[in-house]
Design a protein around this motif. Sequence first.
Motif, mmCIF file in Angstrom:
data_model
loop_
_atom_site.group_PDB
_atom_site.id
_atom_site.type_symbol
_atom_site.label_atom_id
_atom_site.label_comp_id
_atom_site.label_asym_id
_atom_site.label_seq_id
_atom_site.Cartn_x
_atom_site.Cartn_y
_atom_site.Cartn_z
ATOM 1 N N LYS A 23 0.843 -1.188 0.000
ATOM 2 C CA LYS A 23 0.000 0.000 0.000
ATOM 3 C C LYS A 23 0.882 1.244 0.000
ATOM 4 O O LYS A 23 1.650 1.478 0.932
ATOM 5 C CB LYS A 23 -0.927 0.019 1.211
ATOM 6 N N CYS A 24 0.772 2.045 -1.034
ATOM 7 C CA CYS A 24 1.637 3.204 -1.190
ATOM 8 C C CYS A 24 1.227 4.333 -0.242
ATOM 9 O O CYS A 24 0.040 4.535 0.045
ATOM 10 C CB CYS A 24 1.587 3.715 -2.628
ATOM 11 N N THR A 25 2.214 5.072 0.227
ATOM 12 C CA THR A 25 1.999 6.246 1.053
ATOM 13 C C THR A 25 2.189 7.500 0.204
ATOM 14 O O THR A 25 2.620 7.428 -0.954
ATOM 15 C CB THR A 25 2.991 6.273 2.223
ATOM 16 N N LYS A 26 1.898 8.638 0.793
ATOM 17 C CA LYS A 26 2.084 9.888 0.069
ATOM 18 C C LYS A 26 3.547 10.079 -0.315
ATOM 19 O O LYS A 26 3.862 10.640 -1.370
ATOM 20 C CB LYS A 26 1.589 11.062 0.910
ATOM 21 N N GLN A 27 4.452 9.589 0.520
ATOM 22 C CA GLN A 27 5.883 9.721 0.244
ATOM 23 C C GLN A 27 6.323 8.897 -0.963
ATOM 24 O O GLN A 27 7.397 9.124 -1.514
ATOM 25 C CB GLN A 27 6.692 9.306 1.476
ATOM 26 N N VAL A 75 -3.732 3.555 -3.758
ATOM 27 C CA VAL A 75 -2.682 3.234 -4.716
ATOM 28 C C VAL A 75 -1.881 2.076 -4.135
ATOM 29 O O VAL A 75 -1.407 2.161 -2.998
ATOM 30 C CB VAL A 75 -1.739 4.437 -4.963
ATOM 31 N N TYR A 76 -1.749 1.007 -4.906
ATOM 32 C CA TYR A 76 -0.990 -0.163 -4.467
ATOM 33 C C TYR A 76 0.094 -0.488 -5.478
ATOM 34 O O TYR A 76 -0.095 -0.354 -6.692
ATOM 35 C CB TYR A 76 -1.904 -1.387 -4.315
ATOM 36 N N GLY A 77 1.233 -0.933 -4.965
ATOM 37 C CA GLY A 77 2.304 -1.437 -5.804
ATOM 38 C C GLY A 77 2.384 -2.946 -5.692
ATOM 39 O O GLY A 77 1.994 -3.529 -4.675
ATOM 40 N N SER A 78 2.891 -3.584 -6.730
ATOM 41 C CA SER A 78 3.074 -5.032 -6.672
ATOM 42 C C SER A 78 4.010 -5.402 -5.532
ATOM 43 O O SER A 78 3.896 -6.470 -4.926
ATOM 44 C CB SER A 78 3.615 -5.554 -8.002
#
Length: 218
Positions: A23-27, A75-78
Amino acid sequence: MFKLSKKESNTSVMTATLGQFYKCTKQDMTRAGLAGADAFQDDPMWKSILESELKEKLALCLEMTFLHCWKYGVVYGSDDSLEGLIAVVPGKYFNMNMWRMLMSGSFPLMGKIGSTLGKKMDTCFTPMIKDQKKNMNGRDYIYLTILSVKKERQGKGIGGKLLRSVIDGCDQEGLPIYLETEILENVQMYEHFGFEIVKKITLPEINCPVWEMMREPK
């Protein structure tokens, strides 16, 4: 599983089916923009809009979009390398208007992109915005804003795994998924996952075809 929250925040779309991913953060949003630019470097729409400024401005444009999705959806990354990315928002937040740009923190990036390109993007994207409102006609739905995989990792099933997780969540919640794509090969891929073409249009000024697609929950 998706839950539409009453709170207008970056947790407005909650999901368990994507929990296996990062799970992506704002950073992470600047890195996400760069990873997306790698994935979309040959995209015909962005090449037509940005032309000679493609390498300079594409990452900024995508960072703006990822920030919007982080604020109003997820927003998620693999994984934490962000070689694959998926960004979704509830349909009521699909339009990245000026107020939402301010709230997401993406507005300063527009200054770097410039007013000329900003006006050009507005001209190109307006038909898709109008069509999405018309096609979904007030329904609750999930808007698949970005699905990207770095160029060297494409064809490895990364994007399919991310997409399947969103589909599973929407099926559990009974929510349709809406998207646009400007690449014919992607149309065939999305059809494999149960999406159907709602309408094909040609974007003004850049003369680029776009397929508007939707998947009803199963």
